[in-house]
Design an enzyme around this catalytic site. Structure first.
Site, mmCIF file in Angstrom:
data_model
loop_
_atom_site.group_PDB
_atom_site.id
_atom_site.type_symbol
_atom_site.label_atom_id
_atom_site.label_comp_id
_atom_site.label_asym_id
_atom_site.label_seq_id
_atom_site.Cartn_x
_atom_site.Cartn_y
_atom_site.Cartn_z
ATOM 1 N N CYS A 50 0.850 -1.195 0.000
ATOM 2 C CA CYS A 50 0.000 0.000 0.000
ATOM 3 C C CYS A 50 0.884 1.243 0.000
ATOM 4 O O CYS A 50 2.110 1.155 0.032
ATOM 5 C CB CYS A 50 -0.930 0.009 1.203
ATOM 6 S SG CYS A 50 -0.055 0.059 2.781
ATOM 7 N N CYS A 53 3.533 1.596 2.709
ATOM 8 C CA CYS A 53 4.794 0.892 2.425
ATOM 9 C C CYS A 53 5.684 1.750 1.523
ATOM 10 O O CYS A 53 6.889 1.885 1.752
ATOM 11 C CB CYS A 53 4.522 -0.449 1.743
ATOM 12 S SG CYS A 53 3.520 -1.592 2.703
ATOM 13 N N CYS A 128 48.053 22.031 -30.719
ATOM 14 C CA CYS A 128 49.062 21.403 -29.865
ATOM 15 C C CYS A 128 48.382 20.669 -28.711
ATOM 16 O O CYS A 128 47.170 20.771 -28.531
ATOM 17 C CB CYS A 128 50.034 22.452 -29.316
ATOM 18 S SG CYS A 128 49.216 23.699 -28.284
ATOM 19 N N CYS A 131 46.356 22.846 -26.358
ATOM 20 C CA CYS A 131 44.980 23.124 -26.815
ATOM 21 C C CYS A 131 44.060 21.959 -26.468
ATOM 22 O O CYS A 131 42.920 22.156 -26.032
ATOM 23 C CB CYS A 131 44.955 23.365 -28.317
ATOM 24 S SG CYS A 131 45.876 24.821 -28.849
ATOM 25 N N ASP A 645 0.607 27.853 -32.003
ATOM 26 C CA ASP A 645 1.531 28.348 -33.006
ATOM 27 C C ASP A 645 0.818 28.223 -34.356
ATOM 28 O O ASP A 645 -0.176 27.510 -34.474
ATOM 29 C CB ASP A 645 2.813 27.503 -32.974
ATOM 30 C CG ASP A 645 3.788 27.902 -34.063
ATOM 31 O OD1 ASP A 645 3.991 29.102 -34.249
ATOM 32 O OD2 ASP A 645 4.319 27.003 -34.749
ATOM 33 N N ASP A 850 5.337 23.215 -32.572
ATOM 34 C CA ASP A 850 6.103 22.141 -33.213
ATOM 35 C C ASP A 850 7.551 22.503 -33.502
ATOM 36 O O ASP A 850 8.325 21.652 -33.925
ATOM 37 C CB ASP A 850 5.437 21.728 -34.533
ATOM 38 C CG ASP A 850 5.587 22.801 -35.604
ATOM 39 O OD1 ASP A 850 5.531 24.003 -35.256
ATOM 40 O OD2 ASP A 850 5.755 22.446 -36.787
ATOM 41 N N ASP A 854 9.244 27.360 -30.477
ATOM 42 C CA ASP A 854 8.127 27.171 -29.549
ATOM 43 C C ASP A 854 8.588 26.596 -28.210
ATOM 44 O O ASP A 854 7.812 26.574 -27.251
ATOM 45 C CB ASP A 854 7.085 26.206 -30.155
ATOM 46 C CG ASP A 854 6.480 26.752 -31.447
ATOM 47 O OD1 ASP A 854 6.219 27.961 -31.487
ATOM 48 O OD2 ASP A 854 6.280 25.975 -32.389
#
Length: 977
Positions: A50, A53, A128, A131, A645, A850, A854
Site C-alpha cells: 500500500c 509501504c 598542440c 589546446c 503556433d 512544433d 516554440d
C-alpha cells in the site's frame, strides 16, 4: 511524424521535476551545484502492499546522504532514485530499502540503457597538446559530461554525456566561448546494450578468449561476463557494429565450441505479477480447505439436530467437540496461511509505521486469542459457557486473501498498454543480402533482436515491420494504428519512413533499418509510458498525507469503540435485550472493536490516483496521445486557455512558394541560386520550401550544387543572413529588413500587403542591401482546424494564436479558423512571456507548437503540447506529444485528462466515503436504533471489496472513447492525412 518521432527521448532534464519529487525531509542536507554528476537508478522492490509501504521506502531512501530525489511506485514494485554517486552508491540505497523490511534489487538495464549519449565535434584551431588539454578541461567541467576523448591529429572531440542533463549545444557553446570554432559531426549516437547467452562458457580461460575476441571489434564499448548465467552483456555503438557480429566473433573464438544466441528477454515484472497471483490464489484455496468446515460448524450444522448433537458432545467440563474442531481448523489459517500478515506487521512496526497488515493482525489475533481463552476456560470450569470467534478470524483471513487475489489481478490489467506495445515487436525478420545493383543474393530468417543498423529487411504482406527504417523498394499500405492511433492505413513508397511493430497490409517492402533495439520508436514509447506511470500526480500527496496517520488513528478508534461498548455494558448503559443470546457484553464490545479495525482500508486511498494515471496514460498512448506523467494529466484537465503556433500547428506545415516578384532586373535562376545557397543552411520549414522551389527552377539538374555560403547567421524568428559569391544576402520578414536599415520600396510594401491579405507569408530578399524580390509562400490550413477551434470554444477554452509571422498573414489565418486573439511577429521569448502573462491573470495555459522557437513557451506553459511531426527539441520540451500531428488530438488530450481526473475524484469519494461511513457502522453507531450489527468477517469483506472496487473503477477508463464531436468530424470526411 515518424522521422522526427524516431528521435524522441523519454526523459530530459526539463522533465525531471515531474518524475522525481524534490527532497522535503528536514534531515536531508542540501548540496551545492556541481558537487558531482547526478545519477539515476531503478530498483525492483518486493513486499510493498500500500501507499504506507511506499512512503516508508521513500523516507528510508531520502534519509541517506547524497539523495537528490526518489519516487516509489507501489503498483509496479519499483523505486526510482536520483543521487550523487560521490556521496552514496546503489548498494547503500538497496541496503536502506532492505533495512525497512523489503527485498530490493537493482535493475541495471534501466541505468545502462539510456544514461550515456555521445557526440562528435570538429574543433578547428587545435594545434598542440596544450589546446587539447584546455578543450578537455573545459568540457569535463560541464555538469553532465561523463567522458571525453580529444584527438589532436583529426581535431575532433568525442564526448559522452548524460542526455537528461544537457545537449550538444552546451558543448559547442563552451568551445566557442574559449575561442575555438566548432562544428557538430554527429549527435545522438546512443550506446546500445545487448545480452547474449553463450553455451560452453566457463570461468577462466574461455571468458578471456571471448572477451579478447569481442574487444577487437570496432564500436564495442564495454563487456560484462556472468559465467553463472552463461550471460555476456555488451555495450556498443549501433552505427559501427551489432549483435550478429558479436555472435560470429564468439562462435569463432579459440578452439572451443561456443554457441551464442540472444539472451531470453527479461519479463521479470510479468513473472513477478504472475507469481503473486498464483501465490494469493493458492493461499486462498488452502484457507478455504480449513475455513469452510469452521463456517459450517459455526453457522450451518447447529441447525441440523443429528450433527449438532454430535458436535455438542462434551470433551472436558463445558468444552465440546465443535469448539475443539474449530480451534484445530482455525489455527493453521491464523498462523500458517495468515503468516504474511504477521510478517508484514513486523516489518511495518520495525520501520516505525503501520499498514493494513497491522490492522488485520490485531483484529484476527483479538478474535483468535479471545476464543482460545474462552475454550481453555470452558475446559477448566464446569460452569463457564462462553462463545468463541474462531470463525471470525479464519473467515476474515480467507476473505481478505480473496480480496488481495482479485486486487492483484485487477492491478495487473492497469499496465496492459505497455504489454500490448511490447507484444507488437515481431519475433523474427527476413534479412536480405544485396549486391551493388540492389539484386537479392540471399534471404535469411533471423531473430528480430539481431537486426543491425543499415540492414535491409524484407516485409511480406500481413507481416509486422521488424524495425524502424526507410523504404528502399516497393509500395504498400501500412497500418500504424497501434503506434499512432491513425485508423486508416498509410501509403508507403521509396524513401518513406516506417515504424517497427506496424503491419504491412499489402505489397512487399524492402526496408533499410535506421533505428534498432532501444533506439526504436516502439522502445522509446514504452519507456516514456513507464516513466509517466512512475511519475506521481500532485493530487497523490493528499492520499500520502492521510495514509501516514490513518492506521494509528484507526487503532485508537477501534480500541475506543471496544472500551465504550464494554463500559456501557458494565454500567448498564444499554438494555440487556441488545445483547445477542450467545454473547455477553464483553464479547459484543469485542466484536464491534474488531469490525471497526478490519473494515478500515488505507489501500483504497493509496490506489485511487496511481491506477487511474496508469490506465489513463496507457489509453492515451493507444489514441496517439503520449502523456508524460501524472503532473501533465492533472494540469491538462484544468486547461482553460490554449495558445496555438501557426506554422505546422494550425497549418499543415508544408509551405510552398506560390509567387515570386522581382523588384530589380535579374535572371530568375540566378536569383534563386543565391537564396537557395543561403536557405539550405536553415532547418526552418519556409527555408526548405524555398530550396525545393529553387530545385524546380533548375529542373535540368537532378541534384543541383549551390554556391558556398560564408558567415551564415540564423536570426530566430526573423530570417537568415549570409555572404554568397561576395554578395550580402539577407532573407526574412519585414522586421528583419527594417532592423538592417534597408529601405523597402513602395511597390514592395503594396506587394507585401496583398500577399498578407491572402493569408500568405511574404518573404523579402535583399541583395547587397537592396530589396531585390518578394516571395509569397502559402501554407494551407489543416482540414479540421476550424472545427477543432469551434469545439474548444464549446468546451469553454479560450483560443489564442501566437506566431512569428507578419500581422497580415496571422490575422487572415486567425479569421479563417475563428480565433479572435492574435499576436504576430513574436520572438520565441515573447511567446513565453505571453504564456506567463496569461498565467498571471488566472488562466491555466496550454501551448501547442512544433518548432524550436516554440520550446520556451512549451516549457513555460502549464501544459506543453508538441505536434509529433515537429522538431525533437519541441517534443522533448513538451508534456504531451501528439503522435499523429492532428489538431483533433488536442481535444482528445484535454478530454482524456478530464475523464481521468473525474475518475480519480470518484475513487477518492469512494475510498474516503467508504471509510467515513463504514467505520462508524462497524463500530455500532446504527445498532441502538436499527439493531444493525456488522460481523467482523463481513467488515473484512467490505474492506477487501473497497480496494478491488477502486481498481475496477480505474479500469473502466479502458472503455474511453473520443468525444462524439470528433467522431462526427471523421464522418464528414475531415481527416488529417
Amino acid at each position: 511524424m515518424a522521422t522526427k518521432f524516431l528521435a524522441l527521448t523519454c526523459l530530459r532534464g526539463e522533465n525531471r521535476g515531474d518524475l522525481l519529487a524534490r527532497p522535503h525531509y528536514p534531515s536531508m542536507p542540501k548540496y551545492p551545484k556541481g558537487v558531482a554528476v547526478d545519477v539515476k537508478a531503478m530498483f525492483s522492490v518486493t513486499g510493498m502492499t500500500c501507499s504506507a509501504c511506499a512512503g516508508s521506502v521513500e523516507k528510508a531512501i531520502k534519509r541517506l546522504p547524497g539523495i537528490l530525489g526518489a519516487v516509489v511506485d507501489v503498483l509496479n514494485n519499483r523505486a526510482q532514485v536520483l543521487f550523487y554517486p560521490t556521496l552514496v552508491n546503489e548498494e547503500t540505497i538497496r541496503e536502506a530499502i532492505e533495512d525497512v523490511g523489503f527485498q530490493a534489487k537493482l535493475i541495471e538495464d534501466v541505468i545502462n540503457e539510456r544514461s550515456s549519449q555521445v557526440c562528435r565535434i570538429q574543433i578547428n584551431g587545435i594545434s598542440c597538446t596544450s589546446c587539447c588539454c584546455t578543450a578537455k578541461i573545459v568540457l569535463q567541467a560541464i555538469h553532465g559530461v561523463q567522458r571525453i576523448q580529444v584527438a589532436l591529429e583529426t581535431e575532433e572531440a568525442e564526448v559522452y554525456y548524460d542526455p537528461k542533463i544537457l545537449n550538444y549545444n552546451h558543448l559547442l557553446e563552451a568551445m566557442e566561448d574559449i575561442g575555438f570554432q566548432t562544428m557538430l559531426i554527429s549527435a545522438g549516437e546512443d550506446v546500445s546494450k545487448i545480452d547474449l547467452k553463450v553455451d560452453g562458457l566457463e570461468a577462466g580461460n574461455s571468458m578471456q578468449i571471448i572477451e579478447n575476441s569481442l574487444q577487437t571489434l570496432p564500436g564495442v564499448q564495454a563487456i560484462e561476463i556472468d559465467p553463472e548465467l552463461d550471460k555476456i552483456s555488451i555495450s556498443f555503438k549501433p552505427s559501427m557494429t551489432g549483435p550478429r557480429k558479436f555472435i560470429k566473433a564468439i562462435e569463432s573464438a579459440g578452439s572451443e565450441n561456443f554457441k551464442a544466441l540472444v539472451y531470453p528477454q527479461g519479463k521479470e515484472k510479468e513473472t513477478h505479477r504472475e507469481d503473486e497471483i498464483k501465490k494469493y490464489r493458492s493461499t486462498f484455496l488452502w484457507s478455504l480447505v480449513f475455513t469452510i468446515p469452521v463456517f459450517l460448524i459455526s453457522m450451518v450444522f447447529m441447525y441440523i439436530p443429528i450433527i449438532n448433537s454430535q458436535l455438542d458432545t462434551k470433551v472436558v467440563n463445558r468444552l465440546n467437540v465443535g469448539e475443539v474442531l474449530k480451534w484445530m481448523l482455525s489455527t493453521p489459517v491464523q498462523f500458517i496461511i495468515g503468516r504474511r500478515f504477521y510478517t508484514g506487521s513486523y516489518k511495518a512496526l520495525r520501520r516505525g509505521s503501520a499498514n493494513m497488515d497491522v490492522l488485520i493482525a490485531l483484529g484476527t489475533n483479538a478474535a483468535y486469542f479471545y476464543s482460545v481463552y474462552s475454550v481453555l476456560r470452558a475446559a477448566g470450569s464446569p460452569d463457564f459457557e462462553g462463545t468463541d470467534f474462531f470463525e471470525t478470524s479464519s473467515m476474515l483471513i480467507s476473505i481478505i486473501l480473496l480480496g488481495k487475489y482479485l486486487e492483484v489481478m485487477a492491478k495487473g490489467k492497469t499496465s496492459d498498454a505497455i504489454a500490448k506495445l511490447m507484444d507488437l515487436e515481431p519475433e523474427t525478420a527476413i534479412l536480405l543480402t544485396l549486391d551493388d545493383h540492389g539484386n537479392i543474393l540471399s534471404e535469411e530468417e533471423i531473430d528480430s533482436r539481431l537486426i543491425q543498423k543499415n540492414d535491409v529487411i524484407k516485409i511480406l504482406p500481413g507481416a509486422k515491420v521488424a524495425s524502424d527504417g526507410l523504404v528502399i523498394w516497393g509500395t504498400s499500405h501500412v497500418n500504424e494504428s497501434m503506434i499512432t492511433g491513425e485508423a486508416r492505413p498509410v501509403t508507403k513508397g521509396v524513401d518513406d519512413p516506417v515504424i517497427g511493430g506496424t503491419i504491412n497490409e499489402n505489397g512487399v517492402l524492402r526496408v533499410k533499418a535506421t533505428r534498432v533495439g532501444s533506439d526504436s520508436a516502439l522502445s522509446q514509447i514504452v519507456r516514456l509510458i513507464e516513466s509517466a506511470q512512475l511519475a506521481k500526480a500532485p493530487v497523490q500527496k493528499f492520499a500520502d498525507s492521510i495514509s501516514r496517520y490513518f492506521v494509528p488513528l484507526v487503532i485508537i478508534l477501534s480500541f475506543s469503540t471496544w472500551l465504550a461498548w464494554f463500559l456501557a455494558g458494565v454500567f448498564h448503559g444499554y438494555p440487556e435485550s441488545w445483547i445477542p443470546h450467545s454473547m455477553d457484553s464483553f464479547q459484543l464490545a469485542l466484536q464491534f472493536g474488531i469490525s471497526a479495525m478490519v473494515i478500515a482500508c488505507p489501500c483504497a486511498l493509496g490506489l485511487a490516483t496511481p491506477t487511474a494515471v496508469m490506465v489513463g496514460t496507457g489509453v492515451g498512448a493507444s489514441q496517439g496521445v503520449l502523456i508524460k506523467g501524472g503532473q501533465a494529466l492533472e494540469s491538462a484537465h484544468k486547461v482553460n486557455c490554449i495558445i496555438f503556433d501557426k506554422t505546422g500547428t494550425l497549418t499543415i506545415g508544408k509551405p510552398v512558394v506560390v509567387k515570386t516578384t522581382l523588384l530589380k532586373s535579374m535572371v530568375l535562376q540566378d536569383f534563386y541560386e543565391l537564396i537557395a545557397a543561403t536557405e539550405m543552411n536553415s532547418e526552418h520549414p519556409l527555408a526548405k520550401a524555398i530550396v525545393e522551389y529553387a530545385k524546380k527552377i533548375r529542373e535540368d539538374e537532378e541534384d543541383p550544387v549551390w554556391p558556398e555560403a560564408r558567415a551564415f547567421e540564423s536570426i530566430t524568428g526573423y530570417g537568415v543572413k549570409a555572404t554568397i559569391r561576395n554578395r550580402e544576402i539577407i532573407i526574412g520578414n519585414k522586421s528583419l529588413i527594417l532592423d538592417q536599415n534597408i529601405a523597402i520600396p513602395v511597390d514592395g510594401e503594396l506587394m507585401l500587403a496583398e500577399t498578407e491579405a491572402m493569408a500568405q507569408t511574404g518573404i523579402l530578399v535583399s541583395i547587397d542591401r537592396e530589396v531585390t524580390g518578394i516571395l509569397a509562400i502559402s501554407d494551407p490550413l489543416k482540414p479540421s482546424a476550424r472545427e477543432v477551434i469551434s469545439i474548444l470554444k464549446s468546451m469553454k477554452v479560450r483560443n489564442i494564436m501566437v506566431t512569428g509571422d507578419n500581422w497580415g498573414t496571422a490575422n487572415s489565418i486567425a479569421k479563417e479558423v475563428g480565433i479572435e486573439t492574435v499576436i504576430a511577429e513574436a520572438k520565441p521569448e515573447e511567446k513565453a512571456e505571453k504564456v506567463k502573462e496569461l498565467q498571471a491573470t488566472g488562466f491555466t495555459v496550454a501551448m501547442v507548437g512544433d518548432g524550436v522557437n516554440d520550446s520556451p513557451a512549451l516549457v513555460a506553459a502549464d501544459v506543453g503540447i508538441a505536434i509529433g511531426a515537429g522538431t525533437d527539441i519541441a517534443i522533448e520540451a513538451a508534456d504531451i506529444v501528439l503522435m499523429r500531428s492532428s489538431l483533433e488530438d488536442v481535444i482528445t488530450a484535454i478530454d482524456l485528462s478530464r475523464k481521468t481526473f473525474s475518475r480519480i475524484r470518484l475513487n477518492y469519494i469512494w475510498a474516503l466515503g467508504y471509510n467515513i461511513i463504514g467505520i462508524p457502522v462497524a463500530a455500532g453507531v446504527l445498532f441502538p436504533g436499527t439493531g444493525l450489527r456488522l460481523p467482523p468477517w463481513a467488515a473484512g469483506a467490505a474492506m477487501a471489496a473497497s480496494s478491488v472496487s477502486v481498481v475496477l473503477c480505474s479500469l473502466l477508463l479502458k472503455n474511453y472513447r473520443r468525444p462524439e464531436k470528433l467522431e462526427n468530424l471523421s464522418i464528414h470526411g475531415i481527416k488529417i492525412e
